[in-house]
Design a protein around this motif. Structure first.
Motif, PDB file in Angstrom:
ATOM      1  N   UNK A   1       0.843  -1.186   0.000  1.00  0.00           N
ATOM      2  CA  UNK A   1       0.000   0.000   0.000  1.00  0.00           C
ATOM      3  C   UNK A   1       0.884   1.244   0.000  1.00  0.00           C
ATOM      4  N   UNK A   2       0.625   2.106  -0.962  1.00  0.00           N
ATOM      5  CA  UNK A   2       1.413   3.333  -1.051  1.00  0.00           C
ATOM      6  C   UNK A   2       0.535   4.497  -0.626  1.00  0.00           C
ATOM      7  N   UNK A   3       1.026   5.302   0.288  1.00  0.00           N
ATOM      8  CA  UNK A   3       0.261   6.447   0.776  1.00  0.00           C
ATOM      9  C   UNK A   3       0.256   7.547  -0.291  1.00  0.00           C
ATOM     10  N   UNK A   4      -0.943   7.936  -0.718  1.00  0.00           N
ATOM     11  CA  UNK A   4      -1.027   8.963  -1.759  1.00  0.00           C
ATOM     12  C   UNK A   4      -1.475  10.313  -1.188  1.00  0.00           C
ATOM     13  N   UNK A   5      -1.555  10.418   0.121  1.00  0.00           N
ATOM     14  CA  UNK A   5      -1.983  11.684   0.722  1.00  0.00           C
ATOM     15  C   UNK A   5      -0.901  12.750   0.536  1.00  0.00           C
ATOM     16  N   UNK A   6      -1.343  14.001   0.311  1.00  0.00           N
ATOM     17  CA  UNK A   6      -0.364  15.073   0.120  1.00  0.00           C
ATOM     18  C   UNK A   6       0.318  15.444   1.436  1.00  0.00           C
ATOM     19  N   UNK A   7      -0.470  15.339   2.521  1.00  0.00           N
ATOM     20  CA  UNK A   7       0.096  15.690   3.822  1.00  0.00           C
ATOM     21  C   UNK A   7       0.102  14.458   4.711  1.00  0.00           C
ATOM     22  N   UNK A   8       1.007  14.453   5.620  1.00  0.00           N
ATOM     23  CA  UNK A   8       1.073  13.348   6.584  1.00  0.00           C
ATOM     24  C   UNK A   8      -0.197  13.346   7.428  1.00  0.00           C
ATOM     25  N   UNK A   9      -0.834  12.215   7.617  1.00  0.00           N
ATOM     26  CA  UNK A   9      -2.005  12.196   8.513  1.00  0.00           C
ATOM     27  C   UNK A   9      -1.556  12.488   9.948  1.00  0.00           C
ATOM     28  N   UNK A  10      -2.460  13.075  10.764  1.00  0.00           N
ATOM     29  CA  UNK A  10      -2.075  13.367  12.146  1.00  0.00           C
ATOM     30  C   UNK A  10      -1.731  12.084  12.901  1.00  0.00           C
ATOM     31  N   UNK A  11      -0.848  12.186  13.824  1.00  0.00           N
ATOM     32  CA  UNK A  11      -0.466  11.019  14.621  1.00  0.00           C
ATOM     33  C   UNK A  11      -1.683  10.535  15.398  1.00  0.00           C
ATOM     34  N   UNK A  12      -1.879   9.216  15.484  1.00  0.00           N
ATOM     35  CA  UNK A  12      -3.039   8.722  16.228  1.00  0.00           C
ATOM     36  C   UNK A  12      -2.974   9.144  17.691  1.00  0.00           C
ATOM     37  N   UNK A  13      -4.148   9.476  18.215  1.00  0.00           N
ATOM     38  CA  UNK A  13      -4.183   9.923  19.611  1.00  0.00           C
ATOM     39  C   UNK A  13      -4.978   8.919  20.431  1.00  0.00           C
ATOM     40  N   UNK A  14      -4.427   8.512  21.518  1.00  0.00           N
ATOM     41  CA  UNK A  14      -5.135   7.582  22.389  1.00  0.00           C
ATOM     42  C   UNK A  14      -5.336   8.248  23.740  1.00  0.00           C
ATOM     43  N   UNK A  15      -6.612   8.361  24.127  1.00  0.00           N
ATOM     44  CA  UNK A  15      -6.892   9.024  25.401  1.00  0.00           C
ATOM     45  C   UNK A  15      -6.250   8.238  26.541  1.00  0.00           C
ATOM     46  N   UNK A  16      -5.739   8.975  27.500  1.00  0.00           N
ATOM     47  CA  UNK A  16      -5.102   8.318  28.640  1.00  0.00           C
ATOM     48  C   UNK A  16      -6.150   7.545  29.436  1.00  0.00           C
ATOM     49  N   UNK A  17      -5.787   6.353  29.904  1.00  0.00           N
ATOM     50  CA  UNK A  17      -6.711   5.559  30.709  1.00  0.00           C
ATOM     51  C   UNK A  17      -6.888   6.216  32.073  1.00  0.00           C
ATOM     52  N   UNK A  18      -8.130   6.230  32.588  1.00  0.00           N
ATOM     53  CA  UNK A  18      -8.316   6.806  33.924  1.00  0.00           C
ATOM     54  C   UNK A  18      -7.691   5.922  35.001  1.00  0.00           C
ATOM     55  N   UNK A  19      -7.360   4.673  34.648  1.00  0.00           N
ATOM     56  CA  UNK A  19      -6.786   3.766  35.642  1.00  0.00           C
ATOM     57  C   UNK A  19      -5.315   3.524  35.347  1.00  0.00           C
ATOM     58  N   UNK A  20      -4.503   3.576  36.364  1.00  0.00           N
ATOM     59  CA  UNK A  20      -3.082   3.286  36.217  1.00  0.00           C
ATOM     60  C   UNK A  20      -2.639   2.424  37.373  1.00  0.00           C
TER      61      UNK A  20
END
Ligand code: SF4
Ligand code: SF4
Length: 204
Positions: free
Chosen positions: A65-84
């Motif tokens: 798969x070759x990425x054809x997007x002109x701009x880099x997609x935003x980095x994935x964001x994962x919400x912090x878990x409320x439990x640690x």
């Protein structure tokens, strides 16, 4: 596709494809393990699963798969878990009971479901004893012999993984194998979440 055609699980097709993709795993060695384990426990399922493995192995297609997007997609964001580690319950214990009741397992099915024909049901309960996922609901009512008793209300397809053990267990033809079609499931499925509690003796 392949799993449905060969009456196997998708995992077996993927195992064949991964064996091929690895380029170093011996497929015969994997098939020997499948035969020794699955063949020992469920001999009737072995042939279809070996075919599914072979087809996954032979029909693997690799695409780059070759990425054809002109701009880099935003980095994935994962919400912090409320439990640690400081505030998680001791031992990771799950403290909200019944939390799996809302899970919909429909996507794990392989294209087939049990189809229920009430007119042939004798309310023996074998489907309920057999089902590993508690899909069957019985409640107080009038049975097929016009007597008060526990009657099968329906199948909650959200918990059904399509193993079809219930169809094998049914002593009548009340359960048969059918295609997993969204409209059928929506129209004929029974929701345990909205179920009324079984009636007590004397209640109408
Ligand atoms: S096993 Fe078949 S006959 Fe017995 S309760 Fe279930 S559907 Fe009805
Ligand atoms: S197909 Fe399997 S999971 Fe689904 S209702 Fe029958 S026994 Fe339960």
């Amino acid at each position: 596709g392949i799993a449905t055609a060969e009456n196997s699980r998708a995992n077996m097709v993927m195992l064949g494809a991964m064996t091929q993709a690895s380029a170093f795993i011996d497929p015969e060695a994997i098939k020997a393990v499948i035969s020794a384990t699955l063949g020992h426990k469920y001999p009737q399922l072995l042939e279809g699963n070996l075919r599914a493995f072979d087809r996954g192995f032979a029909e693997l297609e690799l695409h780059q798969l070759v990425c054809t997007l002109e701009h880099e997609p935003p980095a994935p964001h994962r919400a912090a878990s409320p439990l640690g580690y400081e505030n998680a319950p001791m031992g990771g214990t799950i403290i909200n009971p019944g939390n799996t009741v809302l899970k919909d397992l429909s996507p794990t099915r392989m294209g087939r479901i049990p189809i229920y024909d009430r007119s042939l049901c004798i309310n023996c309960g074998k489907c309920e004893y057999t089902c590993p996922d508690f899909c069957y609901t019985f409640a107080g009512g009038i049975d097929h012999k016009n007597r008060r008793g526990q009657v099968l209300v329906g199948i909650d397809y959200r918990y059904c993984k399509g193993c079809l053990r219930c169809v094998e267990a049914c002593p009548t033809e009340a359960l048969t194998t059918g295609d997993d079609e969204e409209e059928y499931v929506a129209e004929h499925g029974f929701s345990q979440l909205g179920a009324s509690p079984p009636k007590k003796d004397g209640e109408t």
